[in-house]
Design an enzyme around this catalytic site. Sequence first.
Site, short mmCIF file in Angstrom:
data_model
loop_
_atom_site.label_atom_id
_atom_site.label_comp_id
_atom_site.label_asym_id
_atom_site.label_seq_id
_atom_site.Cartn_x
_atom_site.Cartn_y
_atom_site.Cartn_z
N ASP A 84 36.34 25.88 42.89
CA ASP A 84 34.94 24.97 42.89
C ASP A 84 34.76 24.46 41.43
O ASP A 84 35.55 24.69 40.59
CB ASP A 84 33.95 26.14 42.79
CG ASP A 84 32.48 25.87 43.22
OD1 ASP A 84 32.38 24.48 43.47
OD2 ASP A 84 31.68 26.44 43.44
N ASP A 119 29.00 18.11 42.11
CA ASP A 119 27.89 17.40 42.62
C ASP A 119 26.53 18.11 42.06
O ASP A 119 26.70 19.22 41.13
CB ASP A 119 27.65 17.97 44.36
CG ASP A 119 27.75 19.36 44.35
OD1 ASP A 119 28.53 20.16 43.70
OD2 ASP A 119 27.23 19.93 45.13
N CYS A 269 32.37 52.70 58.72
CA CYS A 269 33.32 51.87 59.56
C CYS A 269 34.44 52.83 59.75
O CYS A 269 34.60 53.89 59.13
CB CYS A 269 33.53 50.40 59.10
SG CYS A 269 34.84 50.05 57.85
N CYS A 271 37.85 51.67 58.51
CA CYS A 271 38.78 51.03 57.84
C CYS A 271 39.39 52.03 57.22
O CYS A 271 38.78 53.32 57.01
CB CYS A 271 38.23 49.93 56.69
SG CYS A 271 37.41 50.77 55.34
N CYS A 274 37.20 54.02 54.78
CA CYS A 274 36.13 54.74 55.19
C CYS A 274 36.60 55.97 56.00
O CYS A 274 36.16 56.96 56.23
CB CYS A 274 35.26 54.03 56.33
SG CYS A 274 34.23 52.86 55.52
ZN ZN Z 1 35.08 50.67 55.72
#
Ligand code: ZN
Length: 653
Positions: A84, A119, A269, A271, A274
């Site tokens: 960027d 920009d 979740c 994952c 988790c």
């Molecule tokens: Zn997770």
Amino acid sequence: MFQIKNKDNLGRTGILKTKHGIVKTPALMPVIHPGKQSINVKDLGAEIVITNAYIIYKNQDLREKASENGVHDLINFDGPVMTDSGSFQLSEYGDIDINNQEVIEFQELIGTDIGTSLDIPTPPYVTRTKAERELKITLERAKESLEYRKEILLNSVVQGSTFPDLRSHCADELGKMDFDLHPIGAVVPLMESYRYKDLVDVVIASVSHLPESRPRHLMGAGHPMIFALAVAMGCDLFDSAAYILYAEDDRLLSTRGTYKLENLQEMPCSCQICSQYTPQDLRQMKKEERKKLIAQHNLNVSFAEIRLIKQAIVEGSLMELVEQRCRAHPRLLEAYRQLGNYLDVMERYDPISKKSAFFYTGPESLKRVEVYRHLEKLNQIPKKSRLLLLPSFRKPYHKYIPENLGGFYKIGSSNKKGNEDLQVMVVDVPFGLIPLELDEVYPLAQNESPNIIDEDARQFVRDLIEEVVEDYEEVLISSQINETFDLGLLDYVEPDSLKIKMDDQTKIMAVADYQFGEGAGAALFEGNIKVERSRKTGKIRHIYYDNDLIATMRASDSYFVLSKEGARRLHSRTEYPRNRVVVNADSEPYAQEGKSIFAKFVIECDKNIRANEEVLIVNEKDELLAFGKSLLNYEEIMDFNVGQAIKTRKGGM
Ligand SMILES: [Zn+2]
């Protein structure tokens, strides 16, 4: 350098080629803070990352290292890197001490894969005068940046604040210049304040005016809640600083929203993080250690969402996913409803047939492309003098019409009797009115909706019936429909002996007209036609003229796949450029051999061609060379210079 692989609505999966490897899109680019990064994002699934060239430039130590060994070495990532330019810093802190030329040349020097010009990020809701003034500078700088670019791929950011026409104008102008990718800029304030409805206007105004062949990057979108909707609007790239910023604040991302660690009793979740830790464990950890683990969870859910979106595009269920995701927050649902105002744009890009069925998940589903497209096509069907409306029992409808149809309500009257002048349609949600001949065609058969009908759907059907009644001299409406949809009809007639017969010829002609446009049925199936059914399913399979196969009706969606004879008939009896893709002289021999057609060889084509349509391949003299299936729509076929446009079925005509 960019190719589309699969499409659904405005969404696409694709491949972006860079010097440091390929990126499968849609893709999420984790933001790497040079000199501060502690998480290995590649291990968590990042194919591409984004970092800030201005921050590197400003810090003498980082600048020297990057100038000497390159940006990949500096941030320890050997895949594609986007940089960027410092525009964000410009918008946050006012003046910055680098100019456009310097920032482009610096990005060349440090060997970035994709660079960005400087920009002016005009925030939402400014005055029109300010937006116009700044847009002018953004466009000037964009033009100028091309002069300094040597090797890198170049981003050019679409600005224009919350003025859709300025966004479109900016996209048009940038589209004429030789850029490679287009970020859609200055939308973070919209997302931070949950103004997703305005985000929809801004994104559609930009995307619908950008070249199809360049990836679009929704700048600053890092919350997985928004990914599905953004992809459905045609965005290909996202960047996430959110994973680390939220972790800093003990906040966990999810597709349902954001969780504060202090409020969590359970991890949100499945994952690795988790499964391994409890919220209690995390709360007891030292800040730095905890932040790292939460950041990992945040990236895990974000990448999981991107994978799910890609899979949804491949199977054609992206909008079902969007409908689920947009129920996570009322402001998102509002945005999704707003998207329903852009059906004409979306219709052009949505494939004609998909692998998965259409699921009705609520009144918003009535404003999906499939419904809009069906109603448009319904309007084009030549009108008979009488209409009979039947209730739906099971699909395919024609198989489950009861012997005794019961009573009817009558509107108007006609002297004509018999099947010739009678159009039979089934009334059902969400497609409203389905001509009986088309009851196996996608998506009129391939859809599911709840048997308990909601009031919006009821109103939708009522409106439709009210409209269609005008087109016929006499309409008979089953009393069951009157009841189910509260039509409030009064003129009841006793059932006369209605015989509903559907002959094969009528059916195949109707399907061909629906698929290829009016008159195609007559073009394909005139003369002594023989219909052969599948022994297993009893469904129509092959259609012959004498011993020549004209077309095969595909079992999955009941659309026709042409044979050589079918393609010849359609070609000789329809006018140029209808259903046609015109290839240049160089590619003629390849088309003749039955090889697939690359987009760069196409010089003209029917503007009505959508993805997954059966098309004729001709040369400039309109001589038929081959036929096949389009993988892209008209705009994409004309805009792309790489990748396949048509999968040829047969050549050698
Ligand atoms: Zn997770």
